[in-house]
Design an enzyme around this catalytic site. Structure first.
Site, PDB file in Angstrom:
ATOM      1  N   TYR A 145      -0.371  -9.380   0.159  1.00  0.00           N
ATOM      2  CA  TYR A 145      -0.090  -8.816   1.306  1.00  0.00           C
ATOM      3  C   TYR A 145      -1.275  -8.941   2.328  1.00  0.00           C
ATOM      4  CZ  TYR A 145       1.100  -4.736   4.484  1.00  0.00           C
ATOM      5  OH  TYR A 145       1.130  -3.843   5.583  1.00  0.00           O
ATOM      6  N   LYS A 149      -0.890 -11.052   5.965  1.00  0.00           N
ATOM      7  CA  LYS A 149      -1.106 -10.498   7.263  1.00  0.00           C
ATOM      8  C   LYS A 149      -2.448 -11.161   7.968  1.00  0.00           C
ATOM      9  CE  LYS A 149       1.596  -7.249   7.178  1.00  0.00           C
ATOM     10  NZ  LYS A 149       2.989  -6.903   8.395  1.00  0.00           N
ATOM     11  N   HIS A 188       4.753   4.698  -0.319  1.00  0.00           N
ATOM     12  CA  HIS A 188       3.387   5.037   0.205  1.00  0.00           C
ATOM     13  C   HIS A 188       3.016   6.652  -0.399  1.00  0.00           C
ATOM     14  CE1 HIS A 188       3.768   1.760   2.882  1.00  0.00           C
ATOM     15  NE2 HIS A 188       2.487   1.368   2.429  1.00  0.00           N
TER      16      HIS A 188
HETATM   17  P1  NAP Z   1       9.688  -0.551   6.212  1.00  0.00           P
HETATM   18  O1  NAP Z   1      10.134   0.879   6.298  1.00  0.00           O
HETATM   19  O2  NAP Z   1       9.685  -0.996   4.701  1.00  0.00           O
HETATM   20  O3  NAP Z   1      10.602  -1.633   6.826  1.00  0.00           O
HETATM   21  C1  NAP Z   1      10.422  -2.827   6.931  1.00  0.00           C
HETATM   22  C2  NAP Z   1      11.510  -3.390   7.950  1.00  0.00           C
HETATM   23  O4  NAP Z   1      11.140  -5.025   7.657  1.00  0.00           O
HETATM   24  C3  NAP Z   1      12.767  -3.251   7.713  1.00  0.00           C
HETATM   25  O5  NAP Z   1      13.494  -2.902   8.800  1.00  0.00           O
HETATM   26  C4  NAP Z   1      13.469  -4.192   6.841  1.00  0.00           C
HETATM   27  O6  NAP Z   1      14.719  -4.326   6.938  1.00  0.00           O
HETATM   28  C5  NAP Z   1      12.495  -5.553   7.582  1.00  0.00           C
HETATM   29  N1  NAP Z   1      12.677  -6.360   6.559  1.00  0.00           N
HETATM   30  C6  NAP Z   1      12.246  -6.600   5.372  1.00  0.00           C
HETATM   31  N2  NAP Z   1      12.307  -7.860   4.806  1.00  0.00           N
HETATM   32  C7  NAP Z   1      12.980  -8.505   5.890  1.00  0.00           C
HETATM   33  C8  NAP Z   1      13.505  -9.774   5.762  1.00  0.00           C
HETATM   34  N3  NAP Z   1      13.465 -10.681   4.959  1.00  0.00           N
HETATM   35  N4  NAP Z   1      14.257 -10.003   6.698  1.00  0.00           N
HETATM   36  C9  NAP Z   1      14.400  -9.450   7.776  1.00  0.00           C
HETATM   37  N5  NAP Z   1      14.069  -8.116   7.798  1.00  0.00           N
HETATM   38  C10 NAP Z   1      13.239  -7.693   6.962  1.00  0.00           C
HETATM   39  O7  NAP Z   1       8.262  -0.689   6.819  1.00  0.00           O
HETATM   40  P2  NAP Z   1       7.471  -0.199   7.692  1.00  0.00           P
HETATM   41  O8  NAP Z   1       6.569   0.907   7.141  1.00  0.00           O
HETATM   42  O9  NAP Z   1       8.069   0.454   8.895  1.00  0.00           O
HETATM   43  O10 NAP Z   1       6.400  -1.181   8.133  1.00  0.00           O
HETATM   44  C11 NAP Z   1       6.705  -1.710   9.497  1.00  0.00           C
HETATM   45  C12 NAP Z   1       5.218  -2.739   9.660  1.00  0.00           C
HETATM   46  O11 NAP Z   1       3.974  -1.993   9.782  1.00  0.00           O
HETATM   47  C13 NAP Z   1       5.153  -3.686   8.734  1.00  0.00           C
HETATM   48  O12 NAP Z   1       4.533  -5.110   9.215  1.00  0.00           O
HETATM   49  C14 NAP Z   1       3.975  -3.220   7.773  1.00  0.00           C
HETATM   50  O13 NAP Z   1       3.230  -4.126   7.193  1.00  0.00           O
HETATM   51  C15 NAP Z   1       3.250  -2.365   8.934  1.00  0.00           C
HETATM   52  N6  NAP Z   1       2.344  -1.338   8.558  1.00  0.00           N
HETATM   53  C16 NAP Z   1       2.780  -0.605   7.666  1.00  0.00           C
HETATM   54  C17 NAP Z   1       2.045   0.714   7.259  1.00  0.00           C
HETATM   55  C18 NAP Z   1       2.693   1.970   6.620  1.00  0.00           C
HETATM   56  O14 NAP Z   1       1.913   2.858   6.221  1.00  0.00           O
HETATM   57  N7  NAP Z   1       3.991   1.969   6.348  1.00  0.00           N
HETATM   58  C19 NAP Z   1       0.815   0.671   7.588  1.00  0.00           C
HETATM   59  C20 NAP Z   1       0.121  -0.390   8.165  1.00  0.00           C
HETATM   60  C21 NAP Z   1       0.850  -1.491   8.695  1.00  0.00           C
HETATM   61  P3  NAP Z   1      15.779  -3.996   5.791  1.00  0.00           P
HETATM   62  O15 NAP Z   1      15.832  -2.462   5.745  1.00  0.00           O
HETATM   63  O16 NAP Z   1      17.074  -4.458   6.059  1.00  0.00           O
HETATM   64  O17 NAP Z   1      15.189  -4.638   4.313  1.00  0.00           O
HETATM   65  O1  GFB Z   2      -0.278   5.002   0.239  1.00  0.00           O
HETATM   66  P1  GFB Z   2      -0.798   4.079  -0.950  1.00  0.00           P
HETATM   67  O2  GFB Z   2       0.065   4.028  -2.124  1.00  0.00           O
HETATM   68  O3  GFB Z   2      -1.443   2.924  -0.718  1.00  0.00           O
HETATM   69  O4  GFB Z   2      -2.027   5.323  -1.655  1.00  0.00           O
HETATM   70  P2  GFB Z   2      -2.765   2.578   0.042  1.00  0.00           P
HETATM   71  C1  GFB Z   2      -2.545   4.861  -2.768  1.00  0.00           C
HETATM   72  C2  GFB Z   2      -3.534   6.131  -2.983  1.00  0.00           C
HETATM   73  O5  GFB Z   2      -2.972   7.359  -3.138  1.00  0.00           O
HETATM   74  C3  GFB Z   2      -3.961   5.785  -4.503  1.00  0.00           C
HETATM   75  C4  GFB Z   2      -2.795   7.842  -4.533  1.00  0.00           C
HETATM   76  O6  GFB Z   2      -5.504   6.448  -4.227  1.00  0.00           O
HETATM   77  C5  GFB Z   2      -3.279   6.427  -5.516  1.00  0.00           C
HETATM   78  O7  GFB Z   2      -3.962   6.871  -6.510  1.00  0.00           O
HETATM   79  N1  GFB Z   2      -1.721   8.687  -5.079  1.00  0.00           N
HETATM   80  C6  GFB Z   2      -1.649   9.726  -5.457  1.00  0.00           C
HETATM   81  C7  GFB Z   2      -0.519   8.176  -4.757  1.00  0.00           C
HETATM   82  N2  GFB Z   2      -0.254  10.055  -5.878  1.00  0.00           N
HETATM   83  C8  GFB Z   2       0.383   8.875  -5.400  1.00  0.00           C
HETATM   84  C9  GFB Z   2       1.813   8.779  -5.568  1.00  0.00           C
HETATM   85  O8  GFB Z   2       2.621   9.721  -5.765  1.00  0.00           O
HETATM   86  N3  GFB Z   2       2.307   7.676  -4.798  1.00  0.00           N
HETATM   87  C10 GFB Z   2       1.143   6.622  -4.249  1.00  0.00           C
HETATM   88  N4  GFB Z   2       1.829   5.656  -3.900  1.00  0.00           N
HETATM   89  N5  GFB Z   2      -0.065   6.813  -4.166  1.00  0.00           N
HETATM   90  C11 GFB Z   2      -1.553   0.496   0.835  1.00  0.00           C
HETATM   91  C12 GFB Z   2      -1.671  -0.974   0.680  1.00  0.00           C
HETATM   92  O9  GFB Z   2      -2.810   0.968   0.155  1.00  0.00           O
HETATM   93  O10 GFB Z   2      -1.598   0.967   2.377  1.00  0.00           O
HETATM   94  C13 GFB Z   2      -0.678  -1.532   1.170  1.00  0.00           C
HETATM   95  O11 GFB Z   2      -1.818  -1.408  -0.883  1.00  0.00           O
HETATM   96  C14 GFB Z   2      -0.397  -0.985   2.695  1.00  0.00           C
HETATM   97  O12 GFB Z   2      -0.650  -2.889   1.062  1.00  0.00           O
HETATM   98  C15 GFB Z   2      -0.597   0.686   2.747  1.00  0.00           C
HETATM   99  O13 GFB Z   2      -1.217  -1.629   3.526  1.00  0.00           O
HETATM  100  C16 GFB Z   2      -0.599   0.728   4.198  1.00  0.00           C
HETATM  101  O14 GFB Z   2      -3.257   3.218   1.063  1.00  0.00           O
HETATM  102  O15 GFB Z   2      -3.865   2.678  -1.424  1.00  0.00           O
END
Ligand code: NAP
Ligand code: GFB
Length: 323
Positions: A145, A149, A188
């Site tokens: 990932y 990115k 997450h």
């Molecule tokens: P999300 O809830 O998983 O939503 C992903 C979106 O992308 C959905 O609308 C999904 O549509 C669409 N998508 C996935 N695969 C696709 C494909 N092949 N073609 C067309 N659409 C597709 O993700 P999010 O958390 O909102 O993340 C949005 C952006 O923020 C991403 O670029 C992610 O990397 C970035 N980001 C997220 C976090 C975080 O903590 N969540 C942190 C930092 C950056 P469907 O539902 O139809 O699959």
């Molecule tokens: O949000 P998370 O899954 O991803 O957080 P990262 C992981 C941290 O939370 C680790 C602890 O330290 C886990 O051990 N944790 C504790 C848990 N309980 C839980 C649980 O029930 N679920 C999960 N998921 N974690 C991600 C990246 O890192 O951050 C992705 O791998 C993305 O690429 C995302 O960018 C924003 O924050 O560690």
């Protein structure tokens, strides 16, 4: 003359428009952030599979956007990343190249893509800032990932230098809020713990937090991020990316985050830490100094207040299969 100088109508295509961040942008645009000269189009994989160049091109030809917020990606928490690094690389590389090239071919005036603070080098000084993206390998848990990115930043520079395109990117920290992915295995940490607390209350069992609880994270509420996205689209003119995060001082440990969820959901059971599960990155403390330079008075939603908003949308069981 006024007409000629007036703002030309904008059509803003939001890829990934049905996810956590996309739904937050939908909400803030609908609740006052939108402008009369803007048409917002939110799409998902049902409108086009963006891993397909043909479907991506057809989507752009259909909507003819003037601006794009590019959110679509394969996204997941630590444990999904550990399991599927190759998939994260391949799907996101295809999505990003297809979207950026279709935007270039269709003459889109500006694209704002989305990186993440988890893509920075794992061995680094703190706080992390925007200049450090390519200074070393990312954490091993999510290299697929992270490298995909990072290529958005490389592509943005290429489209600017070769074609003068205004393609830029934001770098959010961990996001939480309504419409998150509450799937325990793939999601997450915050939505995973919210789901687990819901089940623990239902079953009268303990809450199991994975890992030691010692890693540290900054969390941004999705509606705050959405407002910042709208500002970046309209006002931010750099090709260089900008970190969108709460301050370093707002960083919390996973244990503190779990305790905040327990309090917000009035859980009275035991907290257990399963240290057989990975901790992932210990910390990825990011500086929001560049954002503060532009928006010194922006108000973030306090973490505990945001938590209350996030878990309310869990209050309606049963969860969809994806959750
Ligand atoms: P999300 O809830 O998983 O939503 C992903 C979106 O992308 C959905 O609308 C999904 O549509 C669409 N998508 C996935 N695969 C696709 C494909 N092949 N073609 C067309 N659409 C597709 O993700 P999010 O958390 O909102 O993340 C949005 C952006 O923020 C991403 O670029 C992610 O990397 C970035 N980001 C997220 C976090 C975080 O903590 N969540 C942190 C930092 C950056 P469907 O539902 O139809 O699959
Ligand atoms: O949000 P998370 O899954 O991803 O957080 P990262 C992981 C941290 O939370 C680790 C602890 O330290 C886990 O051990 N944790 C504790 C848990 N309980 C839980 C649980 O029930 N679920 C999960 N998921 N974690 C991600 C990246 O890192 O951050 C992705 O791998 C993305 O690429 C995302 O960018 C924003 O924050 O560690």
């Amino acid at each position: 003359m006024t007409e000629a100088l007036g703002a030309k109508p904008k059509r803003i295509l939001v890829t990934g428009g049905t996810g956590l961040v996309g739904r937050a942008i939908q909400e803030v645009v609908a609740n006052g952030e939108g402008r009369p000269d803007e048409e917002w189009v939110f799409v998902s994989s049902r409108d086009a599979d963006l891993t397909s160049a043909v479907e991506t091109k057809a989507l752009f030809e259909k909507h003819k956007p003037t601006h794009v917020i590019h959110l679509a990606a394969m996204v997941g928490g630590l444990f999904k990343n550990i399991r599927c690094n190759l998939d994260f690389w391949r799907r996101n590389i295809h999505i990003n190249d297809n979207v950026l090239h279709s935007a270039y071919e269709c003459g889109v005036q500006k694209v704002v893509s989305c990186l993440s603070t988890c893509i920075f080098p794992d061995k680094t000084t703190y706080p992390i800032d925007e200049t450090m993206i390519h200074n070393g390998p990312p954490h091993s848990s999510n290299f697929g990932y992270s490298y995909a990115k990072r290529m958005i930043d490389v592509q943005n520079r290429g489209y600017f230098e070769q074609h003068g395109c205004r393609f830029t990117a934001v770098i959010p920290t961990n996001v939480f809020g309504p419409h998150d992915n509450f799937n325990i295995e793939d999601g997450h940490v915050l939505p995973g713990l919210i789901h687990k607390v819901y089940l623990a209350k239902q079953n009268g069992s303990a809450l199991t937090v994975w890992g030691t609880g010692k890693p540290r994270r900054q969390f941004i509420y999705s509606l705050d991020l959405a407002r910042l996205f709208v500002w970046v689209l309209r006002e931010y003119e750099e090709v260089e990316p900008i970190i969108l995060s709460v301050g370093e001082e707002d960083e919390v440990s996973i244990r503190e985050a779990a305790e905040a969820i327990v309090e917000a959901m009035d859980f009275r059971g035991e907290l257990v830490f399963d240290t057989t599960k990975a901790d992932g990155q210990f910390k990825k403390t990011a500086s929001n100094a560049k954002l503060r330079h532009y928006l010194p008075n922006f108000q973030f939603t306090p973490f505990r207040q945001g938590e209350k908003g996030a878990h309310h949308c869990m209050a309606v069981p049963p969860f969809s299969p994806s959750q």
